[in-house]
Design a protein around this motif. Structure first.
Motif, short mmCIF file in Angstrom:
data_model
loop_
_atom_site.label_atom_id
_atom_site.label_comp_id
_atom_site.label_asym_id
_atom_site.label_seq_id
_atom_site.Cartn_x
_atom_site.Cartn_y
_atom_site.Cartn_z
N GLY A 343 31.09 30.90 46.39
CA GLY A 343 30.00 30.59 45.60
C GLY A 343 30.32 29.57 44.65
O GLY A 343 31.17 28.79 44.59
N GLN A 344 29.18 29.55 43.58
CA GLN A 344 29.40 28.63 42.44
C GLN A 344 29.87 29.47 41.16
O GLN A 344 29.22 30.81 40.81
N ASN A 345 30.58 29.20 40.59
CA ASN A 345 30.91 29.65 39.10
C ASN A 345 31.30 31.09 39.30
O ASN A 345 31.04 32.05 38.59
N ILE A 346 31.95 31.47 40.37
CA ILE A 346 32.19 32.84 40.58
C ILE A 346 33.05 33.59 39.67
O ILE A 346 33.08 34.63 39.36
N LYS A 347 34.12 32.66 38.92
CA LYS A 347 34.93 33.37 38.09
C LYS A 347 34.20 33.79 36.75
O LYS A 347 34.96 34.59 36.20
N SER A 348 33.26 33.19 36.48
CA SER A 348 32.26 33.67 35.21
C SER A 348 31.52 34.88 35.76
O SER A 348 30.54 35.43 34.82
N GLN A 349 31.71 35.43 36.77
CA GLN A 349 30.85 36.45 37.35
C GLN A 349 31.81 37.60 37.74
O GLN A 349 31.80 37.65 38.95
N PRO A 350 32.28 38.37 36.77
CA PRO A 350 33.32 39.52 37.23
C PRO A 350 32.59 40.46 38.22
O PRO A 350 33.48 40.89 39.06
N ALA A 351 31.38 40.83 38.15
CA ALA A 351 30.85 41.69 39.18
C ALA A 351 31.09 41.39 40.52
O ALA A 351 31.23 42.30 41.57
N ILE A 352 31.21 40.04 41.01
CA ILE A 352 31.51 39.64 42.36
C ILE A 352 32.95 39.92 42.79
O ILE A 352 33.11 40.69 44.04
N LYS A 353 33.75 40.22 41.90
CA LYS A 353 35.17 40.38 42.17
C LYS A 353 35.23 42.05 42.36
O LYS A 353 35.94 42.50 43.30
N MET A 354 34.49 42.64 41.53
CA MET A 354 34.44 44.29 41.59
C MET A 354 33.79 44.67 42.72
O MET A 354 34.04 45.64 43.37
N GLU A 355 32.52 44.09 43.11
CA GLU A 355 32.09 44.19 44.33
C GLU A 355 32.84 44.32 45.41
O GLU A 355 32.66 44.89 46.39
N MET A 356 33.82 42.85 45.70
CA MET A 356 34.54 42.80 46.80
C MET A 356 35.63 43.93 46.96
O MET A 356 35.72 44.57 47.97
N CYS A 357 36.12 44.35 45.97
CA CYS A 357 37.15 45.19 45.88
C CYS A 357 36.52 46.41 46.40
O CYS A 357 37.18 47.42 47.16
N LYS A 358 35.27 47.09 45.71
CA LYS A 358 34.55 48.29 46.04
C LYS A 358 34.49 48.26 47.60
O LYS A 358 34.77 49.06 48.33
N VAL A 359 33.58 46.97 48.13
CA VAL A 359 33.69 47.09 49.60
C VAL A 359 34.89 47.32 50.53
O VAL A 359 34.87 48.16 51.39
N LEU A 360 35.91 46.82 50.23
CA LEU A 360 37.06 46.89 50.91
C LEU A 360 37.60 47.99 50.86
O LEU A 360 38.20 48.82 51.70
N LEU A 361 37.50 48.63 49.72
CA LEU A 361 38.25 49.98 49.33
C LEU A 361 37.18 51.22 50.09
O LEU A 361 37.87 51.97 50.93
N GLU A 362 36.19 51.02 50.14
CA GLU A 362 35.24 51.88 50.83
C GLU A 362 35.33 51.92 52.47
O GLU A 362 35.16 52.81 53.05
N ASN A 363 35.94 50.85 52.80
CA ASN A 363 36.01 50.49 54.23
C ASN A 363 37.66 50.60 54.65
O ASN A 363 37.85 50.19 55.79
N ALA A 364 38.38 51.14 53.84
CA ALA A 364 39.78 51.15 54.12
C ALA A 364 40.39 50.23 54.60
O ALA A 364 41.45 50.24 55.33
N VAL A 365 40.30 49.07 53.97
CA VAL A 365 40.99 47.77 54.00
C VAL A 365 41.96 47.80 53.19
O VAL A 365 41.73 47.75 51.95
#
Length: 409
Positions: A343-365
């Motif tokens: 996306g754009q300006n992702i580093k300034s949006q920490p919620a995206i990183k948190m959501e990514m980690c959450k999705v991967l954790l919930e799916n045992a990746v």
């Protein structure tokens, strides 16, 4: 005054003589609209793979010069056949290799960059009413050696020629009908994107979207040449790439990309880690090698994510400079992939990183490493789990076809 249109046909588009005849019809349709037409083609189907296999039967350490000499022959077959197919239908056409088309590159054989294009000969033939068919993926160095441009080289040739010729547009014909929010072969609910800015397409391409090479986008962006990605085999609208990225009212995540065959090289006990990181990135860039380089927190080490086919060259560079860069050892881990949300300006949006980690954790990746940049958050996962990771992230960030359709209503 006629406008110039550049058409590029990939390997699957010209994979047989029947398909070459069909692509000739596409060229003729454009010519009949009153355009001057320049066509760029790849080698037929699996020709390049066949040539590489022949090499493996001879040697495990071929010289780069002789590899480029060999691999450049694949496109030469295609340009001749397509030109003859056009001539058979009464269309005046002429074929050019890369050097005949005036394409000059630097001397990084196997992954050369175009430095300049002398369009004089092409323009002369266009003025004479000829369709000009050019071999993609290749050029010539200042020293007169044939050079190849690496994977996606025909895309680069087409966009560079379109820019040099100030073309009206550059049509990229391929086996998919546009750019998708992810690779539809792996992510069934991926949706086609009708229009993208140069910036967004370059971001997607640089992080693994294989439909177009990032250097092709760079050439087109420099001179404002629209790129149109469309199917060789189906009618319908593709994806138009042009203009600037929207700064407001645009979803923070526009796609999920991945690269399947990745190696992680971890360099331990780095002295002056900041200077070491900068030196590594500059040295790899001088060899036209793209790598993600991450500092490891709480220890003096760097992790380099490199394509599997380039890992040996990167190791050679690191070993050669060991005394200068003062590190203790390198550990290599294969069997990995990386998956990224773009996306754009992702580093300034920490919620995206948190959501990514959450999705991967919930799916045992199982996540080996997470890194971020201005345009992406990237997770390194086991190769066996990359499709699962891509599918779940695509759903988690609302990019599935059904979600996109609902959002547009």
């Amino acid at each position: 005054m006629s406008t110039v249109v550049v058409q590029k046909f990939g390997g699957t588009s010209v994979g047989s003589t029947e398909r070459i005849k069909r692509m000739a019809d596409r060229v003729i349709q454009e010519k009949e609209k009153g355009h001057d037409v320049v066509v760029v083609v790849s080698a037929m189907g699996k020709t390049t793979d066949t040539l590489v296999k022949l090499v493996s039967d001879i040697t495990s350490e071929p010289s780069k010069r002789e590899m480029d000499m060999l691999l450049s022959t694949g496109e030469q077959v295609t340009i001749s056949l397509l030109t003859m197919a056009l001539q058979q239908q009464g269309v005046e056409a002429i074929s050019f290799t890369g050097w005949q088309a005036g394409i000059r590159t630097d001397s990084i054989l196997g992954n050369a960059h175009i430095q300049s294009i002398d369009t004089g000969r092409i323009l002369n033939e266009l003025e004479n009413g000829q369709v000009v068919v050019v071999a993609g993926f290749q050029g010539v160095t200042e020293g007169g050696d044939i050079s190849t441009l690496g994977r996606g080289g025909s895309d680069i040739t087409a966009a560079a020629l379109a820019s040099a010729l100030k073309a009206d547009r550059c049509d990229i014909y391929t086996d998919v009908d546009g750019v998708y929010t992810s690779d539809p072969r792996y992510v069934p609910n991926a949706s086609k994107i009708p229009s993208l800015s140069y910036e967004d397409m370059q971001n997607l391409a640089s992080m693994g979207a294989g439909v177009l090479h990032p250097r092709a986008v760079k050439h087109a962006k420099k001179y404002g040449i629209p790129l149109y990605i469309k199917s060789s085999f189906e009618k319908g609208r593709g994806t138009m790439i042009h203009g600037k990225a929207k700064q407001t009212g645009f979803p923070p995540v526009i796609g999920v990309t991945f690269e399947v065959d990745i190696n992680r090289l971890e360099v331990f006990d780095c002295k002056n880690i900041e200077g070491f990181q900068e030196a590594i990135m500059c040295e790899l860039a001088s060899h036209h090698i793209q790598a993600d380089v991450y500092k490891q927190s709480c220890r003096d080490s760097l992790s380099l994510l490199v394509k599997e086919q380039e890992h040996q060259e990167v190791l050679t560079i690191l070993e050669r400079e060991k005394e200068n860069w003062k590190y203790s050892r390198i550990e290599r881990k294969g069997g990995l992939s990386k998956v990224s949300v773009i996306g754009q300006n992702i580093k300034s949006q920490p919620a995206i990183k948190m959501e990514m980690c959450k999705v991967l954790l919930e799916n045992a990746v199982r996540v080996k490493l997470v890194g971020e940049s201005a345009i992406s958050v990237t997770a390194v996962v086991e190769r066996s789990q990359v499709q699962l990771a891509a599918e779940r992230l695509h759903t988690g960030f609302g990019l599935d076809y059904e979600a996109v359709m609902m959002a547009s209503v």
